[in-house]
Motif scaffolding. Structure first.
Motif, PDB file in Angstrom:
ATOM      1  N   GLY A 236      53.271  49.761  44.139  1.00  0.00           N
ATOM      2  CA  GLY A 236      52.190  49.545  43.187  1.00  0.00           C
ATOM      3  C   GLY A 236      52.252  50.478  42.004  1.00  0.00           C
ATOM      4  N   PHE A 237      53.115  51.469  42.073  1.00  0.00           N
ATOM      5  CA  PHE A 237      53.296  52.409  40.968  1.00  0.00           C
ATOM      6  C   PHE A 237      54.337  51.846  40.001  1.00  0.00           C
ATOM      7  CE2 PHE A 237      55.404  56.007  38.908  1.00  0.00           C
ATOM      8  CZ  PHE A 237      54.311  56.700  38.405  1.00  0.00           C
ATOM      9  N   THR A 238      53.996  51.787  38.740  1.00  0.00           N
ATOM     10  CA  THR A 238      54.940  51.250  37.759  1.00  0.00           C
ATOM     11  C   THR A 238      55.433  52.365  36.851  1.00  0.00           C
ATOM     12  OG1 THR A 238      53.349  50.761  36.000  1.00  0.00           O
ATOM     13  CG2 THR A 238      53.610  49.109  37.741  1.00  0.00           C
ATOM     14  N   PRO A 239      56.669  52.247  36.356  1.00  0.00           N
ATOM     15  CA  PRO A 239      57.177  53.239  35.402  1.00  0.00           C
ATOM     16  C   PRO A 239      56.414  53.264  34.088  1.00  0.00           C
ATOM     17  CG  PRO A 239      58.979  52.000  36.393  1.00  0.00           C
ATOM     18  CD  PRO A 239      57.713  51.301  36.765  1.00  0.00           C
ATOM     19  N   THR A 240      55.603  52.220  33.825  1.00  0.00           N
ATOM     20  CA  THR A 240      54.837  52.144  32.582  1.00  0.00           C
ATOM     21  C   THR A 240      53.547  52.932  32.729  1.00  0.00           C
ATOM     22  OG1 THR A 240      55.731  49.940  32.212  1.00  0.00           O
ATOM     23  CG2 THR A 240      53.844  50.603  30.866  1.00  0.00           C
ATOM     24  N   SER A 241      53.356  53.925  31.897  1.00  0.00           N
ATOM     25  CA  SER A 241      52.179  54.778  31.983  1.00  0.00           C
ATOM     26  C   SER A 241      50.901  53.959  31.843  1.00  0.00           C
ATOM     27  CB  SER A 241      52.239  55.844  30.886  1.00  0.00           C
ATOM     28  OG  SER A 241      51.077  56.647  30.901  1.00  0.00           O
ATOM     29  N   GLY A 242      49.992  54.161  32.801  1.00  0.00           N
ATOM     30  CA  GLY A 242      48.694  53.505  32.747  1.00  0.00           C
ATOM     31  C   GLY A 242      48.703  52.050  33.140  1.00  0.00           C
ATOM     32  N   ALA A 243      49.828  51.552  33.639  1.00  0.00           N
ATOM     33  CA  ALA A 243      49.917  50.122  33.953  1.00  0.00           C
ATOM     34  C   ALA A 243      50.257  49.898  35.419  1.00  0.00           C
ATOM     35  CB  ALA A 243      50.957  49.448  33.062  1.00  0.00           C
ATOM     36  N   ASP A 244      49.752  50.763  36.294  1.00  0.00           N
ATOM     37  CA  ASP A 244      49.941  50.493  37.720  1.00  0.00           C
ATOM     38  C   ASP A 244      49.226  49.199  38.082  1.00  0.00           C
ATOM     39  OD1 ASP A 244      51.349  52.848  37.957  1.00  0.00           O
ATOM     40  OD2 ASP A 244      49.580  54.025  38.517  1.00  0.00           O
ATOM     41  N   PHE A 245      49.669  48.563  39.155  1.00  0.00           N
ATOM     42  CA  PHE A 245      49.149  47.231  39.486  1.00  0.00           C
ATOM     43  C   PHE A 245      47.655  47.226  39.799  1.00  0.00           C
ATOM     44  CE2 PHE A 245      53.693  46.196  40.271  1.00  0.00           C
ATOM     45  CZ  PHE A 245      53.762  45.109  39.418  1.00  0.00           C
ATOM     46  N   GLY A 246      47.089  48.397  40.048  1.00  0.00           N
ATOM     47  CA  GLY A 246      45.648  48.456  40.297  1.00  0.00           C
ATOM     48  C   GLY A 246      44.829  48.686  39.048  1.00  0.00           C
ATOM     49  N   ALA A 247      45.481  48.804  37.874  1.00  0.00           N
ATOM     50  CA  ALA A 247      44.770  49.084  36.620  1.00  0.00           C
ATOM     51  C   ALA A 247      43.992  47.841  36.176  1.00  0.00           C
ATOM     52  CB  ALA A 247      45.751  49.519  35.539  1.00  0.00           C
ATOM     53  N   ALA A 248      42.653  47.923  36.286  1.00  0.00           N
ATOM     54  CA  ALA A 248      41.828  46.734  36.028  1.00  0.00           C
ATOM     55  C   ALA A 248      41.853  46.304  34.580  1.00  0.00           C
ATOM     56  CB  ALA A 248      40.387  47.021  36.460  1.00  0.00           C
ATOM     57  N   ASP A 249      42.113  47.234  33.645  1.00  0.00           N
ATOM     58  CA  ASP A 249      42.125  46.851  32.238  1.00  0.00           C
ATOM     59  C   ASP A 249      43.473  46.307  31.805  1.00  0.00           C
ATOM     60  OD1 ASP A 249      43.309  49.289  32.622  1.00  0.00           O
ATOM     61  OD2 ASP A 249      42.668  50.119  30.694  1.00  0.00           O
ATOM     62  N   VAL A 250      44.489  46.422  32.665  1.00  0.00           N
ATOM     63  CA  VAL A 250      45.814  45.884  32.359  1.00  0.00           C
ATOM     64  C   VAL A 250      46.086  44.611  33.147  1.00  0.00           C
ATOM     65  CG1 VAL A 250      48.300  46.351  32.400  1.00  0.00           C
ATOM     66  CG2 VAL A 250      46.701  48.171  31.782  1.00  0.00           C
ATOM     67  N   PHE A 251      45.718  44.615  34.427  1.00  0.00           N
ATOM     68  CA  PHE A 251      45.909  43.431  35.273  1.00  0.00           C
ATOM     69  C   PHE A 251      44.536  42.843  35.607  1.00  0.00           C
ATOM     70  CE2 PHE A 251      49.695  45.961  35.895  1.00  0.00           C
ATOM     71  CZ  PHE A 251      50.706  45.008  35.814  1.00  0.00           C
ATOM     72  N   ARG A 252      44.322  41.614  35.125  1.00  0.00           N
ATOM     73  CA  ARG A 252      43.005  40.999  35.272  1.00  0.00           C
ATOM     74  C   ARG A 252      43.101  39.743  36.118  1.00  0.00           C
ATOM     75  NH1 ARG A 252      40.646  41.181  29.208  1.00  0.00           N
ATOM     76  NH2 ARG A 252      38.998  39.945  30.214  1.00  0.00           N
ATOM     77  N   THR A 253      42.142  39.597  36.999  1.00  0.00           N
ATOM     78  CA  THR A 253      42.122  38.464  37.925  1.00  0.00           C
ATOM     79  C   THR A 253      41.760  37.181  37.183  1.00  0.00           C
ATOM     80  OG1 THR A 253      41.476  39.925  39.729  1.00  0.00           O
ATOM     81  CG2 THR A 253      41.100  37.573  40.053  1.00  0.00           C
ATOM     82  N   VAL A 254      42.437  36.097  37.538  1.00  0.00           N
ATOM     83  CA  VAL A 254      42.133  34.787  36.955  1.00  0.00           C
ATOM     84  C   VAL A 254      41.648  33.857  38.057  1.00  0.00           C
ATOM     85  CG1 VAL A 254      43.742  34.971  35.029  1.00  0.00           C
ATOM     86  CG2 VAL A 254      44.557  34.091  37.214  1.00  0.00           C
ATOM     87  N   GLU A 255      40.848  32.872  37.663  1.00  0.00           N
ATOM     88  CA  GLU A 255      40.302  31.942  38.636  1.00  0.00           C
ATOM     89  C   GLU A 255      41.021  30.603  38.579  1.00  0.00           C
ATOM     90  OE1 GLU A 255      36.274  30.693  37.858  1.00  0.00           O
ATOM     91  OE2 GLU A 255      36.556  30.796  35.678  1.00  0.00           O
ATOM     92  N   ARG A 256      40.936  29.849  39.657  1.00  0.00           N
ATOM     93  CA  ARG A 256      41.546  28.519  39.689  1.00  0.00           C
ATOM     94  C   ARG A 256      40.781  27.601  38.745  1.00  0.00           C
ATOM     95  NH1 ARG A 256      41.087  24.752  44.935  1.00  0.00           N
ATOM     96  NH2 ARG A 256      38.986  24.653  44.095  1.00  0.00           N
ATOM     97  N   PRO A 257      41.478  26.926  37.833  1.00  0.00           N
ATOM     98  CA  PRO A 257      40.778  26.047  36.888  1.00  0.00           C
ATOM     99  C   PRO A 257      40.338  24.735  37.540  1.00  0.00           C
ATOM    100  CG  PRO A 257      43.147  25.979  36.493  1.00  0.00           C
ATOM    101  CD  PRO A 257      42.927  27.015  37.555  1.00  0.00           C
TER     102      PRO A 257
END
Length: 869
Positions: A593-614
């Motif tokens: 879950g740790f990414t080499p990109t600073s501030g973009a770990d997979f748990g970062a809510a402002d970078v990875f946002r949940t989408v809903e089924r359309p």
């Protein structure tokens, strides 16, 4: 004749009930002076009614025509494909028994002859006859019945001689789903007495029955080939490459009979002038028969040979002669018109008899047509050598699905395409051998390649029966360029097949990630969401640690974690395997879950946002453009496997609005009622729904939903009332004869325009660069919202015309205006699209705007800064 298996009557006529006046016995269709074998059953013997009395159902027609093939040693039948509704598409080969015994050899010899590798008279003449590409055009379909009966039953020396000299290739039911829709409609309003009143409901079926299951006009599909019906018949066409192709249609009831060669000034420049001259020679045989019955007709008015994707024009850029036939439609069976009573039976007879004159006229010019076809391909070799482009290179970086789709299209048109053997740089862009392909112009399909790749913006005349621009690499949003002097044989690699080998990742320990750049990524995401899993979409570029090493991913990439799912790791891996099998996209196994990109770990809510089924609602009918609605339906349902709820535009009462996340409103008369407008606005602002509106739908929504003023075309100011207008300012006076051209001067006939799209906006995710070609066929423009500099996702460039016709005035009006507007509206979103992003199911680039609006509209944010000047 083959062993006779006599069929019983399909239906018993009611005793004492006479057939309507529009019905005609088989004698009406039989050719004078020809004896017919009584052992071959007539249509009425099998159907139980005469042609014109009632419509022939698809199953009845299939059974009867197959029976004729079983009984006659002149006819063979094969099923070459199936429609979306799984109805068979029948293909008949009609020729002499001796020719049937050597059919493969005849076909091969003909293919060699066209290239000058066999003698001119070495094989019979292959002639192609199309019946029923438009389901509403009943005579165009039913004319196949007397034609096959004639060749099965005619005991005539002239007919036998014709079949010695020709191989007739007949597709009897081009559009079985549209045909069935027409039959159901006509039968719903059928009666024992004819009602010829044009206002009778039985006659009102034109648009709905014209198209296939997804409401596509199949006569525009010869080039685009997105539907199963044209994919089936184009395989057979190129298997034979016939010398003449005839296409039978109906048009408006009041119109007289029409046949090619068509408008002289509206000929695609890729078509040799000789083709028109030979078609005119065949036309004299139609004229002879039509004059013998004193019928009204026209042959050089209204219809053109410009768009190469129609059934009568496509053959002409492939070395054949194409002939269009149109007749005023009888629709329900018999209808009043300004030229008198029009009957279905008479229309069927006219198409049948001109089918015969097509064969006669072709054989009468056999030597000249053979020379033309041989010369066509001899010229191709010379033209290719002289063409400065030499070859085209193309690629779809990061989107193997889109490249594969285009390669398959080229192969269906019998165009050879190869991998690129080594990297090459053209005009500052590097085409990598790993994902690029090359099309050598020096091949038999040279003209067809030019037809797909050329960008035309200058025309002899500005009136078009269909679209004026269709440059397909632009429609597919490909990077492409002519290689010119850089082309050499060592750039040509192996033959490209378009096949994608799915690569299933190993079982992940943390989760799975896939790029949004692939065209089928929305299909993959829907599969994940539909399985009950949750997924997160990246709003920034990032790197991830995977079993394939550290990889870079762009905005829009999808992360499917193993944590917090209701499905176990083994089941999630099996789902991933099924997704890669279905889509061919590359899914990667994430190891941390740790990414080499600073501030973009997979748990970062402002970078990875949940989408809903359309949950998608698509409106149709009640003035909306059926083609537009059908193309959206096909794109979502067939391409992306997203379920679509279809609802008539003016029937929105009683809907459970909480069920839907998205509503699509297409072009046409898009205005909703006042009450429906209020409810849609409430659904957006309070329930978080997303409205996606295209073309006229976008113009309505920007005013009715967003409250923006629509722009209007400026008109020259008139002089003050009562004042004399000086000669130099007096409105121009024009000749009536110039009206057609003048009226069309500022119409945009389906041209390709360039837009600049923000690929950092969720609506632009997955696109590799900011330049995106769109199809534009309307002149109205969207209004730029004030106070929100992020709302215009895409705008037309300052010099937007890429290919096709548009007047300088229209180009100036459109340049710099919004192409896509997307903004939050209350709790929901509104996405306005100035054009149809899925025009004819072919624009694989702008298709992304629709799918992003469906899946990623929830990622749109509202600006809170002060952006006033």
């Amino acid at each position: 004749m083959k062993q006779l298996v006599r069929a019983g009557l399909g239906l018993c006529l009611l005793a004492g009930v006479t057939a309507p006046a529009s019905a005609e016995p088989i004698g009406f269709f039989q050719v004078e002076g020809v004896t017919y074998d009584s052992a071959i059953p007539t249509p009425e013997e099998v159907f139980g009614f005469e042609i014109g009395e009632r419509p022939v159902r698809h199953s009845q027609m299939v059974d009867y025509l197959r029976q004729l093939a079983e009984l006659s040693d002149r006819i063979d039948v094969e099923t070459i494909g199936y429609s979306h509704e799984h109805r068979p598409i029948l293909f008949f080969t009609i020729t002499s028994p001796d020719n049937h015994a050597n059919l493969d050899e005849i076909r091969e010899t003909h293919l060699e002859r066209r290239l000058g590798e066999a003698e001119a008279d070495a094989a019979p003449m292959p002639i192609w006859l199309n019946y029923g590409v438009h389901g509403a055009e009943s005579a165009g379909m039913d004319a196949a019945i007397p034609l096959l009966y004639h060749y099965a039953a005619a005991d005539d020396e002239a007919v036998a001689e014709t079949l010695d000299e020709a191989v007739l290739l007949v597709t009897a039911i081009f559009n079985p789903d549209g045909h069935t829709r027409r039959i159901d409609h006509v039968n719903t309003f059928w009666g024992y007495t004819n009602v010829s009143d044009p206002d009778h409901a039985q006659h009102d079926l034109w648009t709905k029955a014209r198209t296939n299951h997804y409401w596509f006009d199949l006569n525009r599909q010869w080039l685009l080939l997105t539907q199963p019906e044209p994919q089936a018949w184009i395989r057979k066409w190129h298997e034979w490459k016939p010398m003449v192709s005839a296409d039978f249609h109906e048009m408006g009831t009041d119109s007289p009979f029409y046949f090619h060669p068509g408008e002289p000034a509206r000929m695609n420049p890729l078509i040799p002038d000789t083709a028109r001259e030979l078609t005119l020679g065949i036309a004299q045989h139609h004229v002879e028969w039509l004059d013998s019955e004193a019928r009204l007709y026209t042959s050089e008015q209204g219809f053109d040979n410009f768009y190469i994707g129609k059934g009568s024009t496509y053959p002409q850029v492939n070395g054949s002669l194409g002939i269009l036939f149109e007749i005023g439609a009888a629709r329900g069976g018999e209808i009043e018109s300004e030229r008198g009573l029009v009957s279905h039976a008479d229309n069927v007879r006219t198409h049948f008899r001109t089918s015969l004159t097509t064969v006669q006229g072709s054989l009468a010019q056999r030597e000249a047509i053979t020379d033309f076809q041989r010369g066509f391909f001899e010229d191709v070799a010379q033209l290719a050598r002289q063409d400065s482009a030499r070859a085209y290179v193309f690629s779809a970086p990061g989107d193997a699905s889109r490249a594969a789709r285009f390669i398959e299209l080229l192969r269906q048109h019998d165009i050879a395409v190869n991998t690129l053997a080594r990297d090459v740089e053209v005009d500052g862009r590097t085409y990598a051998a790993a994902d690029s392909f090359v099309v050598d112009l020096n091949q038999a399909q040279y003209r067809m390649i030019r037809g797909l790749f050329d960008r035309l913006t200058e025309f002899e005349e500005n009136i078009f029966y269909d679209v004026s621009g269709w440059t397909l690499p632009l429609a597919y949003d490909l990077d492409y360029a002519p290689l010119g002097g850089q082309f050499s044989a060592n750039l040509v690699g192996d033959a490209a097949t378009g096949a994608m080998a799915p690569a299933v990742p190993p079982r992940a320990s943390y989760g799975y990630v896939f790029s949004w750049t692939d065209s089928l990524a929305p299909r993959a995401l829907y599969s994940v969401l539909d399985a009950g899993l949750f997924a997160r979409v990246a709003t920034e570029p990032f790197e991830a640690q995977t079993t394939d090493g550290t990889l870079e991913f762009a905005r829009g990439s999808v992360f499917v974690p193993l944590a917090r799912q209701d499905m176990g790791g083994a089941d999630i891996h099996e789902l991933v395997r099924s997704i890669t099998d279905d889509t061919g996209i590359r899914v990667h196994a994430v190891t941390s879950g740790f990414t080499p990109t600073s501030g973009a770990d997979f748990g970062a809510a402002d970078v990875f946002r949940t989408v809903e089924r359309p949950e998608v609602l698509v409106l149709f009918d009640d003035g909306l453009a059926s083609y537009d609605a059908g193309e959206v339906w096909w794109t979502l349902d067939y391409r992306m496997r997203v379920p679509v709820t279809l609802r008539q535009k003016d029937d929105l009462g009683g809907l459970d609005w909480s069920r839907y996340t998205h509503m699509v409103l297409v072009g046409g008369n898009a205005a909703l009622s006042e009450s429906a407008t209020g409810r849609v606005n409430q659904w957006i602002t309070e329930q978080g729904g997303t409205l996606i509106a295209t073309r006229q739908g976008a113009l309505w929504a920007q005013s009715a939903i967003l409250g923006l003023e629509a722009g209007e075309d400026g008109d020259a100011e008139a002089g003050e009332s009562g004042e004399a207008v000086p000669d130099e300012t007096r409105p121009e006076r024009l000749d009536f004869a110039d009206m057609g051209v003048r009226d069309a001067e500022h119409i945009i006939g389906g041209a390709l325009f360039e837009t600049d799209i923000d690929i950092t906006n969720p609506i632009g995710y997955g696109l590799s660069d900011r330049q995106l070609a769109v199809n534009r066929n309307m002149t109205a423009t969207l209004t730029r919202p004030e106070g929100d500099p992020y709302a215009v996702v895409s705008e037309y460039t300052d010099a937007p015309l890429l290919s096709g016709y548009a007047s300088d005035r229209r180009i100036g009006e459109i340049a710099g205006t919004p192409a896509v507007v997307a903004r939050r509206h209350g709790q929901g979103s509104v996405v306005l699209i100035a054009d149809n992003p899925v025009f004819r199911g072919t624009y694989a680039g702008s298709e992304r705007v629709l799918t992003n609006a469906i899946f990623l509209s929830g990622l749109l944010d509202r600006p809170f800064g002060d952006y006033e000047e």
